[in-house]
Design an enzyme around this catalytic site. Sequence first.
Site, PDB file in Angstrom:
ATOM      1  N   THR A   1       7.459   1.965  -9.173  1.00  0.00           N
ATOM      2  CA  THR A   1       7.398   0.765  -8.317  1.00  0.00           C
ATOM      3  C   THR A   1       6.607  -0.335  -9.024  1.00  0.00           C
ATOM      4  O   THR A   1       6.978  -1.515  -8.968  1.00  0.00           O
ATOM      5  CB  THR A   1       6.762   1.119  -6.954  1.00  0.00           C
ATOM      6  OG1 THR A   1       7.529   2.158  -6.361  1.00  0.00           O
ATOM      7  CG2 THR A   1       6.732  -0.070  -6.028  1.00  0.00           C
TER       8      THR A   1
ATOM      9  N   GLU B   1      -2.313  -0.478  -9.175  1.00  0.00           N
ATOM     10  CA  GLU B   1      -2.990   0.831  -9.141  1.00  0.00           C
ATOM     11  C   GLU B   1      -1.894   1.877  -8.990  1.00  0.00           C
ATOM     12  O   GLU B   1      -1.323   2.023  -7.910  1.00  0.00           O
ATOM     13  CB  GLU B   1      -3.944   0.919  -7.938  1.00  0.00           C
ATOM     14  CG  GLU B   1      -5.074  -0.076  -7.940  1.00  0.00           C
ATOM     15  CD  GLU B   1      -6.083   0.172  -9.029  1.00  0.00           C
ATOM     16  OE1 GLU B   1      -6.054   1.245  -9.669  1.00  0.00           O
ATOM     17  OE2 GLU B   1      -6.901  -0.730  -9.272  1.00  0.00           O
TER      18      GLU B   1
ATOM     19  N   GLU C   1       3.898  13.170 -12.551  1.00  0.00           N
ATOM     20  CA  GLU C   1       3.071  13.299 -11.353  1.00  0.00           C
ATOM     21  C   GLU C   1       3.855  14.028 -10.257  1.00  0.00           C
ATOM     22  O   GLU C   1       4.941  13.591  -9.868  1.00  0.00           O
ATOM     23  CB  GLU C   1       2.695  11.897 -10.874  1.00  0.00           C
ATOM     24  CG  GLU C   1       1.735  11.899  -9.724  1.00  0.00           C
ATOM     25  CD  GLU C   1       1.424  10.482  -9.244  1.00  0.00           C
ATOM     26  OE1 GLU C   1       2.362   9.681  -9.090  1.00  0.00           O
ATOM     27  OE2 GLU C   1       0.238  10.196  -9.019  1.00  0.00           O
TER      28      GLU C   1
ATOM     29  N   PRO D   1       1.875  -2.038   4.718  1.00  0.00           N
ATOM     30  CA  PRO D   1       1.576  -0.613   4.556  1.00  0.00           C
ATOM     31  C   PRO D   1       2.832   0.145   4.106  1.00  0.00           C
ATOM     32  O   PRO D   1       3.934  -0.401   4.137  1.00  0.00           O
ATOM     33  CB  PRO D   1       1.141  -0.170   5.948  1.00  0.00           C
ATOM     34  CG  PRO D   1       1.629  -1.211   6.896  1.00  0.00           C
ATOM     35  CD  PRO D   1       1.885  -2.468   6.130  1.00  0.00           C
ATOM     36  N   ALA D   2       2.663   1.398   3.696  1.00  0.00           N
ATOM     37  CA  ALA D   2       3.814   2.213   3.290  1.00  0.00           C
ATOM     38  C   ALA D   2       4.722   2.431   4.504  1.00  0.00           C
ATOM     39  O   ALA D   2       4.253   2.447   5.653  1.00  0.00           O
ATOM     40  CB  ALA D   2       3.334   3.540   2.732  1.00  0.00           C
TER      41      ALA D   2
ATOM     42  N   SER E   1       3.557   4.065  -6.930  1.00  0.00           N
ATOM     43  CA  SER E   1       3.965   4.850  -8.097  1.00  0.00           C
ATOM     44  C   SER E   1       4.170   3.946  -9.316  1.00  0.00           C
ATOM     45  O   SER E   1       4.340   2.726  -9.184  1.00  0.00           O
ATOM     46  CB  SER E   1       5.265   5.588  -7.775  1.00  0.00           C
ATOM     47  OG  SER E   1       6.271   4.647  -7.518  1.00  0.00           O
TER      48      SER E   1
ATOM     49  N   ALA F   1       0.816  -1.216   0.000  1.00  0.00           N
ATOM     50  CA  ALA F   1       0.000   0.000   0.000  1.00  0.00           C
ATOM     51  C   ALA F   1       0.856   1.276   0.000  1.00  0.00           C
ATOM     52  O   ALA F   1       2.014   1.252   0.423  1.00  0.00           O
ATOM     53  CB  ALA F   1      -0.919  -0.020   1.216  1.00  0.00           C
ATOM     54  N   PRO F   2       0.263   2.394  -0.458  1.00  0.00           N
ATOM     55  CA  PRO F   2       0.956   3.694  -0.434  1.00  0.00           C
ATOM     56  C   PRO F   2       0.610   4.479   0.832  1.00  0.00           C
ATOM     57  O   PRO F   2      -0.176   4.024   1.657  1.00  0.00           O
ATOM     58  CB  PRO F   2       0.365   4.384  -1.655  1.00  0.00           C
ATOM     59  CG  PRO F   2      -1.061   3.931  -1.643  1.00  0.00           C
ATOM     60  CD  PRO F   2      -1.074   2.530  -1.070  1.00  0.00           C
ATOM     61  N   TRP F   3       1.153   5.674   0.945  1.00  0.00           N
ATOM     62  CA  TRP F   3       0.972   6.447   2.179  1.00  0.00           C
ATOM     63  C   TRP F   3      -0.158   7.471   2.114  1.00  0.00           C
ATOM     64  O   TRP F   3      -0.438   8.137   3.096  1.00  0.00           O
ATOM     65  CB  TRP F   3       2.263   7.174   2.575  1.00  0.00           C
ATOM     66  CG  TRP F   3       3.014   7.839   1.450  1.00  0.00           C
ATOM     67  CD1 TRP F   3       4.149   7.366   0.852  1.00  0.00           C
ATOM     68  CD2 TRP F   3       2.714   9.069   0.787  1.00  0.00           C
ATOM     69  NE1 TRP F   3       4.562   8.226  -0.137  1.00  0.00           N
ATOM     70  CE2 TRP F   3       3.696   9.283  -0.197  1.00  0.00           C
ATOM     71  CE3 TRP F   3       1.699  10.028   0.920  1.00  0.00           C
ATOM     72  CZ2 TRP F   3       3.711  10.395  -1.047  1.00  0.00           C
ATOM     73  CZ3 TRP F   3       1.700  11.140   0.083  1.00  0.00           C
ATOM     74  CH2 TRP F   3       2.703  11.300  -0.882  1.00  0.00           C
TER      75      TRP F   3
HETATM   76  P1  NAD Z   1       5.736   4.068  -3.798  1.00  0.00           P
HETATM   77  O1  NAD Z   1       5.659   3.424  -5.139  1.00  0.00           O
HETATM   78  O2  NAD Z   1       6.978   4.753  -3.409  1.00  0.00           O
HETATM   79  O3  NAD Z   1       5.488   2.987  -2.646  1.00  0.00           O
HETATM   80  C1  NAD Z   1       4.295   2.210  -2.613  1.00  0.00           C
HETATM   81  C2  NAD Z   1       4.567   0.953  -1.815  1.00  0.00           C
HETATM   82  O4  NAD Z   1       5.453   0.112  -2.554  1.00  0.00           O
HETATM   83  C3  NAD Z   1       5.237   1.204  -0.462  1.00  0.00           C
HETATM   84  O5  NAD Z   1       4.636   0.361   0.501  1.00  0.00           O
HETATM   85  C4  NAD Z   1       6.693   0.800  -0.731  1.00  0.00           C
HETATM   86  O6  NAD Z   1       7.379   0.391   0.421  1.00  0.00           O
HETATM   87  C5  NAD Z   1       6.515  -0.337  -1.713  1.00  0.00           C
HETATM   88  N1  NAD Z   1       7.664  -0.627  -2.570  1.00  0.00           N
HETATM   89  C6  NAD Z   1       8.545   0.240  -3.115  1.00  0.00           C
HETATM   90  N2  NAD Z   1       9.465  -0.410  -3.863  1.00  0.00           N
HETATM   91  C7  NAD Z   1       9.141  -1.725  -3.818  1.00  0.00           C
HETATM   92  C8  NAD Z   1       9.686  -2.896  -4.423  1.00  0.00           C
HETATM   93  N3  NAD Z   1      10.747  -2.858  -5.212  1.00  0.00           N
HETATM   94  N4  NAD Z   1       9.084  -4.085  -4.175  1.00  0.00           N
HETATM   95  C9  NAD Z   1       7.987  -4.144  -3.395  1.00  0.00           C
HETATM   96  N5  NAD Z   1       7.433  -3.072  -2.784  1.00  0.00           N
HETATM   97  C10 NAD Z   1       7.998  -1.864  -3.003  1.00  0.00           C
HETATM   98  O7  NAD Z   1       4.446   4.997  -3.725  1.00  0.00           O
HETATM   99  P2  NAD Z   1       4.073   6.028  -2.583  1.00  0.00           P
HETATM  100  O8  NAD Z   1       5.001   7.172  -2.745  1.00  0.00           O
HETATM  101  O9  NAD Z   1       3.930   5.349  -1.267  1.00  0.00           O
HETATM  102  O10 NAD Z   1       2.578   6.441  -3.017  1.00  0.00           O
HETATM  103  C11 NAD Z   1       2.330   7.420  -3.930  1.00  0.00           C
HETATM  104  C12 NAD Z   1       2.051   6.809  -5.292  1.00  0.00           C
HETATM  105  O11 NAD Z   1       0.926   5.939  -5.227  1.00  0.00           O
HETATM  106  C13 NAD Z   1       1.683   7.865  -6.321  1.00  0.00           C
HETATM  107  O12 NAD Z   1       2.323   7.585  -7.544  1.00  0.00           O
HETATM  108  C14 NAD Z   1       0.167   7.693  -6.469  1.00  0.00           C
HETATM  109  O13 NAD Z   1      -0.358   8.144  -7.684  1.00  0.00           O
HETATM  110  C15 NAD Z   1       0.015   6.232  -6.284  1.00  0.00           C
HETATM  111  N6  NAD Z   1      -1.373   5.914  -5.911  1.00  0.00           N
HETATM  112  C16 NAD Z   1      -2.178   5.315  -6.832  1.00  0.00           C
HETATM  113  C17 NAD Z   1      -3.497   5.026  -6.519  1.00  0.00           C
HETATM  114  C18 NAD Z   1      -4.402   4.341  -7.510  1.00  0.00           C
HETATM  115  O14 NAD Z   1      -5.480   3.933  -7.103  1.00  0.00           O
HETATM  116  N7  NAD Z   1      -4.006   4.203  -8.773  1.00  0.00           N
HETATM  117  C19 NAD Z   1      -3.994   5.354  -5.252  1.00  0.00           C
HETATM  118  C20 NAD Z   1      -3.145   5.962  -4.331  1.00  0.00           C
HETATM  119  C21 NAD Z   1      -1.825   6.245  -4.674  1.00  0.00           C
END
Ligand code: NAD
Length: 478
Positions: free
Chosen positions: A232, A250, A381, A177-178, A229, A150-152
């Site tokens: 990721t 997502e 973004e 979770p994030a 993102s 999940a994201p934050w």
């Molecule tokens: P992020 O991609 O940095 O991290 C998301 C999750 O992935 C975190 O829990 C992180 O620890 C994990 N992660 C990172 N690298 C990984 C890897 N190599 N293997 C497995 N897990 C890994 O995203 P963020 O900064 O937490 O959230 C913001 C992003 O989420 C934005 O791009 C936003 O648009 C997106 N988002 C999308 C939706 C949707 O429904 N499409 C909803 C909410 C947020």
Amino acid sequence: MQKYKLWIDGKWVAGKGGKMSIENPATGKPIAEVVDAAREDVDKAVQAAHNAFYDGRWSRLTPGARSLALWKLADLVEKHAEALAKAESENTGKPYKFVSLGADMPFVIDNLRFFAAAARDTHGSAAGEYAAGFTSMYRREPVGVVGQIAPWNYPIMMAVWKFGPALAAGCTVILKPAPGTPITTLMLGELIKEAGIPDGVVNIVTGGNETGQALVEHPLVRMVSLTGSTGTGKKIMKTAADTLKRVHLELGGKAPFIVFEDADPEIVAATAKLASTFNTGQDCTAATRVYVHKSKEKIVRDAIVETMKSVKVGDPFADDIEMGPLISATQRERVVGFVDRAKQAGAKILTGGKTVKGAGYYFEPTVISSAKQADEIIQSEVFGPVLTVSTFKDDDEAIALGNDVPYGLAASVWTKDIGRAMKVARELEFGTVWINDHIPLASETPHGGFKQSGFGKDLSAEAVGDYKITKHVMVKNT
Ligand code: NAD
């Protein structure tokens, strides 16, 4: 300061990993400590989910029994909504009134009740004689053990959007979770147990990207579901290829907000303000790119600048606040970098553009004009309260500019002409297109991306379907 362990197999487990400090982004001060789960912790959680799946304590329950447990969980979340909302607000900097009464908690409770109902859906079962002398049946079975990441930006909501449909389908999960926002997800562990969902069905493993990586690599995990993102998502898809896991992604967004000449500038400006500053712009569907017909450029742009200047920014627990801080110092530096590079590329800052002095990671609501379509500020973004305003000359150009980004999550069209609205909605390559609004969702409506915003749906019966796999059973009739 609260110290949390990992939630594995229905109990708190110390874990072998190190510790991570969790801060309040409105103050920059630590509020909790959690485990940075090691590979062996992830393995333990996966084993628990694997055992819980294969002994049938959840996957073989009737849909009615699964539904009842999810409904009980919704009731428990409702009972504890105030404590959850306070913790969420403290961990994310979201205005408390929005979390408690607005988008987050009431929606999360409704999401859980929807998934409880969707667990009992009988839609789509079929049987028939398609080969002479044989009866074919289709069983929609749960995919199995699912790793969920999940994201934050909406921690508790994203947790529920992940495990809600997976549990409705009969899967068992390991939820990560994030790194910075695990508190409310951890608080759900004991409520899940109290709701009667068996031990091992939901395991909560906190940690950073390496913890997530270990989950994606694990051979017993059948499917990975990420909200995060686009970068990721690409990494996870590559890693998942080694064990040929299903992926459900997502990802990021860069929503266009297309304003035709007959739209009401005041309504447009009020919604643009809300849709770009809600959750401090850290929303994958946030309005980010306003395109206005060139005949109405000045009036719409001026109205948006005025409304953005009026946003009340500050302490998330103050009553009249509309926007809190960004999630972290790192995220604020990112937003500052985007705005600085936009200026260097020749764009104009019409309002905002600066950090707010003092404690916490605050940034001013920002409107930018004169950016070129190819500029980073239009194409990438930002994930902050930043809007660009550009113009178009006709419908074809509006559609072309709207579609001209790598993302495809959400878009909005503003016009009183229903024929034009329908045509533009058809042409826009986005998973959600709003007409004369921007942001609302319902538990019943599918949410997910086109293009580099990913694939698979959250919310709706489609989300439950994404966690199922079809088995054909063929019976010889004689
Ligand atoms: P992020 O991609 O940095 O991290 C998301 C999750 O992935 C975190 O829990 C992180 O620890 C994990 N992660 C990172 N690298 C990984 C890897 N190599 N293997 C497995 N897990 C890994 O995203 P963020 O900064 O937490 O959230 C913001 C992003 O989420 C934005 O791009 C936003 O648009 C997106 N988002 C999308 C939706 C949707 O429904 N499409 C909803 C909410 C947020």
